[in-house]
Design an enzyme around this catalytic site. Structure first.
Site, mmCIF file in Angstrom:
data_model
loop_
_atom_site.group_PDB
_atom_site.id
_atom_site.type_symbol
_atom_site.label_atom_id
_atom_site.label_comp_id
_atom_site.label_asym_id
_atom_site.label_seq_id
_atom_site.Cartn_x
_atom_site.Cartn_y
_atom_site.Cartn_z
ATOM 1 N N GLU A 505 -71.508 80.445 8.113
ATOM 2 C CA GLU A 505 -72.061 79.626 9.187
ATOM 3 C C GLU A 505 -72.084 80.335 10.537
ATOM 4 O O GLU A 505 -72.130 79.689 11.586
ATOM 5 C CB GLU A 505 -71.314 78.287 9.279
ATOM 6 C CG GLU A 505 -71.451 77.471 7.995
ATOM 7 C CD GLU A 505 -70.713 76.153 8.021
ATOM 8 O OE1 GLU A 505 -69.818 75.986 8.880
ATOM 9 O OE2 GLU A 505 -71.006 75.296 7.173
ATOM 10 N N GLU A 571 -74.166 74.441 1.109
ATOM 11 C CA GLU A 571 -72.974 73.596 0.984
ATOM 12 C C GLU A 571 -73.380 72.135 0.879
ATOM 13 O O GLU A 571 -73.924 71.566 1.825
ATOM 14 C CB GLU A 571 -72.035 73.766 2.188
ATOM 15 C CG GLU A 571 -71.373 75.120 2.282
ATOM 16 C CD GLU A 571 -70.354 75.187 3.425
ATOM 17 O OE1 GLU A 571 -70.016 74.120 3.987
ATOM 18 O OE2 GLU A 571 -69.920 76.297 3.747
#
Length: 895
Positions: A505, A571
């Site tokens: 991320e 995710e």
């Protein structure tokens, strides 16, 4: 205490005091077995592992320097046995100095390094070993991983000129001239923790400063784990001694090229094999010899001259491999592996050094899907719909074994996944992990060691430094890049390794990113897709307002079918509490209290182990009476959640999505969220709901459109498939809705039968079962899916009053670790619903772990038989236990 048939790790259903003793006894037995295995395999290559006989002492108790400690005659009185490979905390646990941190709230009883200071967990490690160099021999000392910094001494001499730093940087030392003349040697290593260690009081990665090191970040705590008190300080990976001739062969590199679009079956066009290696000559003389390898009966060789005290990189001529056996991801084809022996012989005669590389012949490509606006992955020219799981680490305290890796990756194969992503807050995974992925057909995305939580992506008042400072973590960019290059060389030959990712991320700082992308990876690999960060636009473009990654946590079933997310979602996740037997292993009896959603109460131990709420989703099955009833009903929710998750994403493949990766599929700690099996390797219903929903050829029901659908992940069209749609009421009455022949093309999801009005009318009063089966022309069931449906109010009112089913069970064992279990449900009775199978000790009734089931949480229709195959490794007597929603617990002898 349960029995673990692979002897991987034993955890505790007993008191913390007994638990520590059991763990110590287990570790001694396991390490003895591993020594035998590693010694046999490594000595065949003139290598052996130093993994027993280590001792250690904290720096506060050692008053002399390493030059004195490492003298073979110096007495190490009072030193305790050490776990190597291992950490300080695993050594303290084995010696009974700390309680098991995975049990209850024991972790709170262990001093945290932030409070004690780094010296508390700074330790000396020592090992005596016998070795001396023969004529024209060189001896090398290898450390595959130390966390975090160290100095190395051998026989009174300092081995490393400068203090070694970095968790992900191998060390390699020529020790030929440092060995004792009589062969009796002492190695002494002082290991210092990371600096800084970070304040782990709260938050993702605590105060974030752990990320100033080139180390893993979860050790300061995360939303799925409490802090690791020593931050995993120690000699955490293998220590080996290698003996070679004058030239050392190292870092071999094998690249396979598979041009064109290939089919799984039939003759294959040739593949190209490119092999290179580094040759080091540490002697004072020039050496000439032959570097060669053999593959599938062909030998490729090249004469090489290496100057004194130098290293050269040598590329061998390309080999054309006719009619290759191609490696495919799970669900698409087999995973054949070639053995490639590589050697260097001085003057073409005496072998100086050799290595063996296991090769999967495949080529991985990516391309941009303009419809979904995301990347899609191709293997051997064929596009693969990615069904993946996010992986943290095998064990939070770094207790790794090849057997455990094999079991965990096998579980992922059994989930019908085809990819694992290694999350950036943990490790570059070990070669043994990749060997298992090669074997079972799991592609891998390997993150480097960054996470947006610690590395500054978001404003976070808990963090010690501001975002500008955190954005430049780690402190030593050069060490990061050197470590990255080293780890690339360590794992790049594995067929399963498919992609590199800059970080979780967040991208690495620009100088690191550009060096990785433009210099290091092209030079050392050059064959794999590099994603700059895990939810990058280059991977998955967020083109529709409101979509993103996730959702996380428990969802209404319809969400997975109708809510659109990132088209390559890195995710998306849900719940994952294990069953009651799992809970009893780490939650003390007095804390086995079911969470109460209505009262918003959660027991303190559940909360400590990161329980994530099942909210209102237990109540439709009836309010949980106690923890055992809660865990039982949670398995129904688990199965339904993960079946729906993968069915929903698969229903939109190549339209909305090119892939999805579940957050997450395993826990390396006793967490109460996001796992298909627990850290004791005991499966729960998440695994089998996911296995069903992810099946390569699958029949399913879209609850939003009310459509029966087929999904075919394979490359070939499937023809003459009979779709059989039935309902069963709670008494077991069967009604045929329809049956029809159909076909489905490869790599396709397709709507076939609208049945929403029929289903809604059927279930309105008290719910029931929707049965979907796919049969081939021999009437064999090739896909089987049974949904339990709520009534019109959303309650499972009928399930709550089902009559008992009279299930009969027969077992057939082959004596080699396989058991066939046949479950028979007589006609004119209810469905025998949701039966959990387990193998147990006949005397204690404790489960034997791990066991691999080709199905579990099995429902058997009236008048039906089902056969389930179990695979296990124990040679001791076993018994089968079966317990279902409406089936009394049964124990069946296995002979």
């Amino acid at each position: 205490m349960f029995r673990n048939s692979l002897q991987l790790r034993i955890f505790h259903t007993v008191s913390p005091e007994r638990a520590g003793a059991d763990t110590r006894m287990f570790f001694k037995y396991t390490r003895f077995l591993l020594l035998l295995v590693s010694a046999f395999s490594l000595r065949a290559q003139s290598q052996y592992e130093l993994n027993t006989g280590w001792t250690c002492a904290p720096i506060r108790d050692v008053k002399v320097a390493g030059t004195e400690l490492s003298q073979p005659g110096y007495a190490l009185s009072g030193w305790m046995p050490a776990v190597v490979p291992g950490t300080v905390l695993t050594t303290l646990l084995e010696n009974g100095k700390v309680p098991d941190p995975f049990y209850g709230m024991n972790n709170e009883r262990i001093p945290d390094i932030y409070d004690t200071g780094r010296d508390y967990y700074t330790y000396w490690f020592a090992k005596d070993f016998t070795e001396k160099a023969g004529r024209n021999e060189e001896v090398w000392l290898h450390f595959r991983g130390i966390n975090y910094s160290c100095d190395v001494f051998l026989n009174g001499q300092k081995v490393n000129a400068q203090t070694h730093k970095g968790m992900f940087l191998r060390q390699r030392y020529r020790i030929t001239d440092l060995l004792a003349k009589d062969g009796k040697n002492r190695l002494a290593v002082i290991v210092h923790p990371p600096d800084p260690v970070g304040n782990a009081e709260r938050g993702q990665g605590g105060d974030g400063t752990i990320a100033r090191n080139v180390s893993h970040q979860y050790v300061a705590g995360w939303d799925w784990i409490q802090p690791i008190r020593d931050r995993n300080t120690g000699i955490w990976d293998k220590v080996t001694i290698e003996k070679t001739g004058a030239v050392d062969l190292k870092n071999p590199h094998v690249v396979t090229r598979v041009p064109g679009v290939r089919k799984v079956k039939g003759p294959q066009a040739p593949a190209q094999i490119q092999v290179s290696a580094e040759l080091e000559n540490p002697t004072g003389k020039t050496v000439t010899g032959t570097l060669q390898y053999t593959l599938d009966g062909q030998t490729i060789a090249k004469e090489v001259t290496i100057a004194a005290n130098s290293t050269v990189a040598v590329a061998l001529p390309e080999l054309t491999l006719p009619n290759p056996h191609l490696w495919w991801p799970h669900g698409y084809g087999p995973q054949p592996l070639y053995t490639l022996p590589l050697s260097f012989a001085v003057d073409g005669k005496k072998v100086s050094d050799r290595d063996t590389v296991t090769v999967g012949v495949r080529e991985i490509q990516t391309e941009w899907n303009t419809h979904t606006r995301s990347k899609q992955v191709l293997v051997n020219g064929q596009k693969v719909f990615i069904k993946g799981g996010n992986w943290i680490i095998s064990d939070a305290m770094l207790r790794f074994t090849p057997e455990r890796y094999d079991a965990e990756i096998r579980f992922h194969r059994d989930m019908n996944l085809n990819l694992i992503r290694i999350w950036g807050g943990a490790l570059s995974e070990r070669p043994e992990f990749y060997q298992a992925c090669d074997k079972y057909g799991l592609l891998v995305i390997q993150d480097f060691w960054m996470s947006g939580d610690c590395n500054g992506r978001w404003l976070d008042p808990i963090k010690k430094d501001d975002q500008w400072t955190r954005r430049q973590y780690p402190d030593d960019h050069g060490l990061f890049l050197t470590s990255a290059a080293d780890q690339i060389k360590l794992i790049r030959n594995h067929a399963s390794l498919a992609m590199w990712c800059g970080g979780n991320e967040i991208t690495p700082p620009e100088d690191i990113l550009l060096s990785l992308r433009d210099s290091i990876l092209p030079a050392l690999d050059g064959t794999r897709w590099f994603i700059d960060y895990s939810n990058s636009d280059s991977m998955s473009f967020n083109s529709i307002g409101g979509n993103g990654d996730g959702p996380y946590g428990i969802q209404p079933i319809n969400t997975f079918w109708e809510h659109r997310t990132f088209p390559f979602n890195s995710e998306v996740g849900s719940v994952g509490v294990g069953d009651y037997e799992s809970l009893t292993r780490f939650i003390p009896e007095q804390n086995l209290i079911a969470p109460d959603f209505e009262k918003r109460t959660v027991d303190s131990v559940w909360d400590y182990h990161k329980y994530i709420g099942y909210d209102q989703y237990i109540a439709p099955y009836g309010k949980a009476k106690d923890a055992q009833d809660f865990a039982r009903k949670a398995q129904l929710v688990n199965y339904d959640q993960y079946r729906a998750l993968m069915e929903g994403f698969s229903s939109h493949m190549w339209d909305w999505y090119t892939g999805t990766i579940i957050w997450k599929t395993q826990n390396p700690w006793t967490a109460l969220r996001g796992q298909m099996y627990d850290c004791y390797l005991d499966v729960n219903a998440c695994l089998y709901g996911l296995r069903n929903g992810s099946a390569p050829l699958h029949i399913m029901y879209d609850p939003v459109q009310g459509m029966v659908m087929l999904v075919n992940n394979g490359f070939e069209t499937k023809r003459d498939l009979m779709m059989v749609v039935k309902t069963y009421d709670l008494a077991g009455k069967e009604t045929l809705v329809t049956q029809v022949f159909n076909e489905i093309q490869g790599s396709t999801a397709k709507n076939f039968l609208p049945i929403k009005s029929t289903v809604d009318a059927f279930r309105a009063k008290e719910g029931g079962f929707l049965s979907l089966q796919l049969l081939d022309t021999d009437q064999n069931v090739v896909s089987d899916n049974l949904y339990w449906l709520p009534d019109s109010t959303g309650q499972y009112s009928g399930l709550q009053k089902m009559k008992k089913a009279s299930l009969s069970i027969a077992t057939k064992a082959d004596g080699k670790g396989k058991i066939e279990v046949t479950l028979s449900n007589p006609a004119n009775g209810p469905v025998a619903f949701f039966n959990r199978l387990a193998l147990v000790d006949p005397k204690t009734k404790e489960r034997i772990l791990p066991v691999f089931f080709d199905d579990n949480y099995v429902s058997v229709r009236p008048g039906e038989q089902k056969t389930v195959t179990l695979d296990y490794t124990s040679s001791d007597p076993v018994e089968l236990s079966v317990e279902g929603w409406n089936v009394q617990k049964l124990y069946v002898p296995v002979r």
